[in-house]
Design a protein around this motif. Structure first.
Motif, PDB file in Angstrom:
ATOM      1  N   LYS A  76       0.352  -0.919   0.201  1.00  0.00           N
ATOM      2  CA  LYS A  76       0.033   0.273   0.154  1.00  0.00           C
ATOM      3  C   LYS A  76       0.537   1.156   0.285  1.00  0.00           C
ATOM      4  N   VAL A  80       0.960   4.031  -3.013  1.00  0.00           N
ATOM      5  CA  VAL A  80       1.109   5.626  -2.701  1.00  0.00           C
ATOM      6  C   VAL A  80       2.263   6.126  -2.923  1.00  0.00           C
ATOM      7  N   ASN A  84       1.440   9.359  -6.262  1.00  0.00           N
ATOM      8  CA  ASN A  84       2.069  11.145  -5.954  1.00  0.00           C
ATOM      9  C   ASN A  84       3.684  11.009  -6.809  1.00  0.00           C
TER      10      ASN A  84
END
Length: 160
Positions: A76, A80, A84
């Motif tokens: 996870k 992310v 980003n």
């Protein structure tokens, strides 16, 4: 002469823009490789390697479940991080591309009737009218034509 060099610089910056933005986004999105979860995973794996599956199965199974949860958390975190980084990369690329486009259009508008280089008229005889468009001064290369030439050369160099 400064117009000549400035147009060459702008052309090469435009051609190498994807490489430049990739370097910038890599610089601004440094990854934290020494996170607490990664250290914990290494510690659990080291402990699991010392255990015997047959002799200490309940403890091994608990460690395996903990390890699975931590690996999912890492996945996870990685997702992310990738999102980003991609978002920042596209943002930088679009902002810089917008600035370069406005700069290029401004240069075209301001210098459209300025010759960049002037030669004696007979040096570029057969192509004189084409190269001097829209200035139509004999023996010169106009800014729009020069900018198109440098953009083409820069894209060829960037692609090589």
């Amino acid at each position: 002469m400064s117009l000549l060099l400035f147009s060459i610089a702008v052309s090469f910056i435009n051609a190498f823009l994807p490489t430049i933005t990739k370097k910038l986004s890599n610089h601004f999105t440094k990854r934290n490789e020494t996170s607490v979860i990664r250290k914990e995973i290494e510690k659990i794996q080291a402990e699991m390697n010392t255990l015997s599956i047959k002799d200490e199965f309940p403890k091994y199974a608990r460690l395996q479940r903990t390890l699975t949860k931590l690996v999912q958390e890492i996945k996870k975190e990685d997702e992310v991080y990738k999102q980003n980084k991609l978002r920042l990369s596209y943002s930088i690329q679009y902002v810089v591309q917008g600035v370069m486009t406005i700069l290029s259009l401004g240069m075209f508008w301001l210098f459209r009737f300025h010759p960049v280089i002037e030669f004696p008229g007979e040096w570029i005889y057969p192509l004189g009218n084409v190269l001097s468009w829209p200035t139509h001064s004999p023996g010169s290369i106009s800014f729009p034509v020069w900018f198109l030439i440098t953009n083409s050369v820069a894209k060829v160099v960037a692609g090589a």
